[in-house]
Design a protein around this motif. Sequence first.
Motif, short mmCIF file in Angstrom:
data_model
loop_
_atom_site.label_atom_id
_atom_site.label_comp_id
_atom_site.label_asym_id
_atom_site.label_seq_id
_atom_site.Cartn_x
_atom_site.Cartn_y
_atom_site.Cartn_z
N ALA A 154 -1.41 4.06 6.28
CA ALA A 154 -1.19 2.88 5.44
C ALA A 154 -1.85 3.02 4.08
CB ALA A 154 -1.72 1.63 6.15
N GLY A 155 -2.86 3.86 3.98
CA GLY A 155 -3.56 4.04 2.70
C GLY A 155 -2.93 5.08 1.80
N LEU A 156 -1.83 5.68 2.24
CA LEU A 156 -1.17 6.71 1.44
C LEU A 156 0.02 6.14 0.69
CD1 LEU A 156 -1.08 9.65 4.02
CD2 LEU A 156 -2.83 9.18 2.30
N ARG A 157 0.43 6.84 -0.36
CA ARG A 157 1.64 6.46 -1.09
C ARG A 157 2.87 6.78 -0.25
NH1 ARG A 157 -1.17 9.27 -5.17
NH2 ARG A 157 0.34 10.99 -5.02
N PRO A 158 3.99 6.10 -0.47
CA PRO A 158 5.20 6.34 0.33
C PRO A 158 5.63 7.80 0.34
CG PRO A 158 5.46 4.34 -0.95
CD PRO A 158 4.17 4.96 -1.41
N GLU A 159 5.53 8.47 -0.80
CA GLU A 159 5.96 9.87 -0.84
C GLU A 159 5.02 10.77 -0.04
OE1 GLU A 159 3.87 9.05 -4.86
OE2 GLU A 159 5.15 7.99 -3.42
N GLU A 160 3.76 10.39 0.04
CA GLU A 160 2.81 11.16 0.84
C GLU A 160 3.09 10.97 2.34
OE1 GLU A 160 -1.00 11.07 -2.25
OE2 GLU A 160 -0.72 9.44 -0.79
N ARG A 161 3.39 9.74 2.71
CA ARG A 161 3.74 9.49 4.12
C ARG A 161 5.02 10.24 4.48
NH1 ARG A 161 2.04 4.14 2.76
NH2 ARG A 161 4.20 3.43 2.51
N ALA A 162 5.98 10.27 3.56
CA ALA A 162 7.24 10.97 3.82
C ALA A 162 7.02 12.47 3.99
CB ALA A 162 8.23 10.71 2.68
N ALA A 163 6.13 13.04 3.17
CA ALA A 163 5.85 14.48 3.27
C ALA A 163 5.20 14.82 4.60
CB ALA A 163 4.94 14.91 2.11
N ILE A 164 4.29 13.99 5.07
CA ILE A 164 3.67 14.21 6.37
C ILE A 164 4.72 14.07 7.47
CG2 ILE A 164 2.01 13.27 8.04
CD1 ILE A 164 0.23 12.52 5.64
N GLY A 165 5.60 13.08 7.31
CA GLY A 165 6.67 12.88 8.28
C GLY A 165 7.60 14.08 8.37
#
Length: 333
Positions: A267-278
Amino acid sequence: MNALNNVKLSMLDLVAVREGRSVADSLAVALRTAQHVETLGFARYWVAEHHNMAGIASSATAVLVGHIAGGTHTIRVGSGGIMLPNHAPLVVAEAFGTLAELYPDRIDLGLGRAPGTDGITMRALRRDRVETEDDFPREVAELQQLLGPLQPGQRVVAMPGTGTNVPIWILGSSTFSARLAAERGLPYAFASHFAPRQLLQAIEIYRNQFRPSAALDKPYLIIGVPLIAAPTDEEAEYLASSNYQRVFGILTGNRRRLQPPIENFMAGLRPEERAAIGDFLAAAVTGGPERVRDGLRRLAQLTKADEFMLVSDIYDPDLRLRALDIAAAAIAA
């Protein structure tokens, strides 16, 4: 018919060094984990070659394979993999030939063509020459010869090694490795635990182009599966934050030891960072027993893999053993 009925389970261990704990502790955890999954009926336990990484203690891969094989009884133990460009094939053949003599019919030799490290460390590994696309297939063939039966007039002999016929696996995350494994009639392990993007394309190439060989009469496929399992979905998501932190560190060039779980990391990450991890963890299975069973079943239906090689980056070693119990129960259900 349950899609999981004929799927074997195995384990890939990067031998994570946990924050606040020692390298010796991580090596002890690896052996304990191998002993545990042996009791669960896992087919094999592999360790991976990496260099100059603060959170990974599996750099001396052949040494660690011997340590784990010596502390277990029946499970196959091997490399997932040896990064062949870092080594002379003769040295690899002698090391794994020795292991095969010590632990007959229990040693696997998985081979990769990536360096497993950065450019500076590559030079420290004495890799000054420029690799070409032809080098890896040629060196695989050289290893097959060195580990195979002694040939008339053969002048370079791996001793130990010759005649041990240590099973060779081709590892990879691209279609190049799929084509090579198919052409040579070798078993294939796809690194979907960190690079799932070309998984289905590589599988199709491997199966369609497979040529039977003395080693294998039909395709045999392992896929890497990141696993975080717990009694509830909520706890599994919390424990997965250690893995998310690890992946985020890889993506941002800030590699650290395996970190304890923290609440609401994503939740503390930017959307693009969450997408990259995903994207990195697209093949991951995370959740309680029901979600784990469903996730493994979907992967089995999608890939028709013969074997799942689990990668479980859970900070608490006891909770990792529990996660592996949950996966084993899901397969058996």
